[in-house]
Design an enzyme around this catalytic site. Sequence first.
Site, PDB file in Angstrom:
ATOM      1  N   GLU A 135       0.872  -1.177   0.000  1.00  0.00           N
ATOM      2  CA  GLU A 135       0.000   0.000   0.000  1.00  0.00           C
ATOM      3  C   GLU A 135       0.903   1.218   0.000  1.00  0.00           C
ATOM      4  O   GLU A 135       1.754   1.353   0.883  1.00  0.00           O
ATOM      5  CB  GLU A 135      -0.898   0.009   1.244  1.00  0.00           C
ATOM      6  CG  GLU A 135      -1.941  -1.084   1.273  1.00  0.00           C
ATOM      7  CD  GLU A 135      -2.936  -0.995   0.129  1.00  0.00           C
ATOM      8  OE1 GLU A 135      -3.103   0.091  -0.463  1.00  0.00           O
ATOM      9  OE2 GLU A 135      -3.531  -2.037  -0.188  1.00  0.00           O
ATOM     10  N   CYS A 195      -2.356   8.599   3.932  1.00  0.00           N
ATOM     11  CA  CYS A 195      -2.324   8.249   2.503  1.00  0.00           C
ATOM     12  C   CYS A 195      -3.651   8.619   1.851  1.00  0.00           C
ATOM     13  O   CYS A 195      -3.710   8.849   0.650  1.00  0.00           O
ATOM     14  CB  CYS A 195      -2.025   6.775   2.332  1.00  0.00           C
ATOM     15  SG  CYS A 195      -3.124   5.762   3.304  1.00  0.00           S
TER      16      CYS A 195
HETATM   17  P1  NAD Z   1       8.800   4.846   3.633  1.00  0.00           P
HETATM   18  O1  NAD Z   1       8.556   4.152   2.341  1.00  0.00           O
HETATM   19  O2  NAD Z   1       9.932   5.776   3.731  1.00  0.00           O
HETATM   20  O3  NAD Z   1       9.030   3.747   4.778  1.00  0.00           O
HETATM   21  C1  NAD Z   1       8.111   2.703   5.002  1.00  0.00           C
HETATM   22  C2  NAD Z   1       8.824   1.570   5.720  1.00  0.00           C
HETATM   23  O4  NAD Z   1       9.764   0.951   4.835  1.00  0.00           O
HETATM   24  C3  NAD Z   1       9.628   2.001   6.936  1.00  0.00           C
HETATM   25  O5  NAD Z   1       9.484   1.026   7.951  1.00  0.00           O
HETATM   26  C4  NAD Z   1      11.044   2.042   6.401  1.00  0.00           C
HETATM   27  O6  NAD Z   1      12.030   1.917   7.407  1.00  0.00           O
HETATM   28  C5  NAD Z   1      11.027   0.823   5.492  1.00  0.00           C
HETATM   29  N1  NAD Z   1      12.054   0.794   4.451  1.00  0.00           N
HETATM   30  C6  NAD Z   1      12.692   1.828   3.862  1.00  0.00           C
HETATM   31  N2  NAD Z   1      13.534   1.376   2.902  1.00  0.00           N
HETATM   32  C7  NAD Z   1      13.413   0.031   2.884  1.00  0.00           C
HETATM   33  C8  NAD Z   1      14.022  -1.004   2.122  1.00  0.00           C
HETATM   34  N3  NAD Z   1      14.916  -0.724   1.158  1.00  0.00           N
HETATM   35  N4  NAD Z   1      13.681  -2.298   2.362  1.00  0.00           N
HETATM   36  C9  NAD Z   1      12.749  -2.593   3.310  1.00  0.00           C
HETATM   37  N5  NAD Z   1      12.163  -1.654   4.076  1.00  0.00           N
HETATM   38  C10 NAD Z   1      12.486  -0.354   3.868  1.00  0.00           C
HETATM   39  O7  NAD Z   1       7.406   5.544   4.036  1.00  0.00           O
HETATM   40  P2  NAD Z   1       7.075   6.503   5.298  1.00  0.00           P
HETATM   41  O8  NAD Z   1       7.753   7.803   5.082  1.00  0.00           O
HETATM   42  O9  NAD Z   1       7.304   5.784   6.568  1.00  0.00           O
HETATM   43  O10 NAD Z   1       5.493   6.701   5.139  1.00  0.00           O
HETATM   44  C11 NAD Z   1       4.928   7.648   4.300  1.00  0.00           C
HETATM   45  C12 NAD Z   1       4.408   7.031   3.022  1.00  0.00           C
HETATM   46  O11 NAD Z   1       3.527   5.958   3.347  1.00  0.00           O
HETATM   47  C13 NAD Z   1       3.587   7.982   2.182  1.00  0.00           C
HETATM   48  O12 NAD Z   1       3.929   7.871   0.823  1.00  0.00           O
HETATM   49  C14 NAD Z   1       2.148   7.518   2.398  1.00  0.00           C
HETATM   50  O13 NAD Z   1       1.274   7.838   1.366  1.00  0.00           O
HETATM   51  C15 NAD Z   1       2.326   6.066   2.568  1.00  0.00           C
HETATM   52  N6  NAD Z   1       1.210   5.458   3.295  1.00  0.00           N
HETATM   53  C16 NAD Z   1       0.348   4.685   2.585  1.00  0.00           C
HETATM   54  C17 NAD Z   1      -0.743   4.099   3.212  1.00  0.00           C
HETATM   55  C18 NAD Z   1      -1.686   3.236   2.436  1.00  0.00           C
HETATM   56  O14 NAD Z   1      -2.353   2.405   3.021  1.00  0.00           O
HETATM   57  N7  NAD Z   1      -1.794   3.392   1.115  1.00  0.00           N
HETATM   58  C19 NAD Z   1      -0.951   4.304   4.583  1.00  0.00           C
HETATM   59  C20 NAD Z   1      -0.050   5.101   5.280  1.00  0.00           C
HETATM   60  C21 NAD Z   1       1.039   5.663   4.628  1.00  0.00           C
END
Ligand code: NAD
Length: 460
Positions: free
Chosen positions: A227, A261
């Site tokens: 997501e 999101c």
């Molecule tokens: P992010 O993608 O930076 O991080 C998400 C997670 O991934 C974190 O736990 C991070 O440490 C981990 N991560 C980062 N790089 C990785 C890798 N290479 N391998 C594995 N894990 C890794 O996102 P964020 O800044 O924490 O959250 C904001 C984003 O999340 C926004 O784009 C928002 O729209 C989205 N979001 C989507 C939903 C949905 O259901 N569609 C809900 C909430 C947030």
Amino acid sequence: MSVVTSVSPQAPDDVVAEVPAATTADVAGAARAARAAQREWWRATAPTRAAALAAAAAALRARADEAAALVVREVGKPRVEAVGEVARAVAILDYYAQAAYAPLGATMPPSLPGLLYTERRPHGVAGLVTPWNFPLAIPLWKAAPALAAGNAVLLKPSPDATASALWLADLLADVLPAGLFRVLPGGAEAGAAVLAAADVVSFTGSVAVGRSVVVGAAERGLPVQAEMGGQNAAVVLADADPAVAAGQIASAAMGFAGQKCTATRRVVVVGSDRRAADVVEALVVAVRALEPGDPAHAGVLVGPVIARHARDKVVAATDAATRSGGRVLHGGTAVERDGWFVTPTLLDGLAADHPVARDETFGPLAVVQRAPDVAQAVALAEGVDFGLVTSVHGRDLGQILEVVRGVGTGMVKVNAPTTGVDFWAPFGGERDSSYGQREQGLAALDFYASTRTVTLSPHP
Ligand code: NAD
């Protein structure tokens, strides 16, 4: 040794958690324990799993105030929303406690004497990687169905939500078998290790990371769902009450400083210039009423954004908009106080293909767009790579249905804000917003299990 630090966005000197990041060896050890615990968990009966999840709900309910205070402190979520998130997390646990009793499959007419039936079986260890914005609800809306379906869980939370995740792990340690649910703090490296150890993968976060998670899981042949972001439109039809629509849209765009999101990022106003002027005026009034403040205070709906870079991104997007001839209707500036505060920002006059209109700025920023008729409003709403949710505001059923049918988002809300999730219904989007099966509701039980077909015949 790498350390994970989480600070309070309203008071960045307040360190909420500082812990060692999980190493690859830590993750491997947790995965071994999880695998052993999972075998017992699946061998146990459905009432056992249901009782454990119900006990988790009760434990969280009993400590709801503490949980909400931690969410306010760690991610700057306004108190009223943090209380709502904890209540939802309790309800999610209760719901999936009952889902442990859901039918496992179906029986079909056999071609031989006997039985032909299907049964859902857990994948094994679920690897969950989550963002910071719903530090309890997102981990639980993945973990609870995974557990109900008979899996163990390894959770890699966002570094910015480390304290909340570890708090949850402590809470669940008292009610779940040892090793069944483990939190592994850290950044990308710990996330990659968790995904490498998993049998099924669920991710929520940004598009860039989500894509790499999907590719990595696919290479290993694992079921995966991701997501990701949204650039969600609210379409205001010509017969909508401007003040009512503006109130819903302003809180969907700016509540929790726009860090959902499902937040509204674009407001597509249908009708004449005069009509658009009325709606825009109502929007400015509604947005102005949402001045940022201390998220711990009752009545505050907009707190800080999560970090300095998030605040700077809103200011930079505003600057980019004005450089291209856009107008600032409200906000766009950092607030001079401790913490990462920025005024809710409403922009106008941008071309539909301007990056600020097309790309997600994960903060309190929305763009006004104009359409002379419904068909052009649909085209505008659809003119981005995301497809999470659309809201439509108005009375004319024919026009409402034209929008509902015309947009390609995974969710559509009529006379309701884009934000707000009913966890018992499927949740997810299209295009860049989501990949894989839907989350939540009974759909989640299918994701965390595979279906086996059994032919059962008597010995001839
Ligand atoms: P992010 O993608 O930076 O991080 C998400 C997670 O991934 C974190 O736990 C991070 O440490 C981990 N991560 C980062 N790089 C990785 C890798 N290479 N391998 C594995 N894990 C890794 O996102 P964020 O800044 O924490 O959250 C904001 C984003 O999340 C926004 O784009 C928002 O729209 C989205 N979001 C989507 C939903 C949905 O259901 N569609 C809900 C909430 C947030």
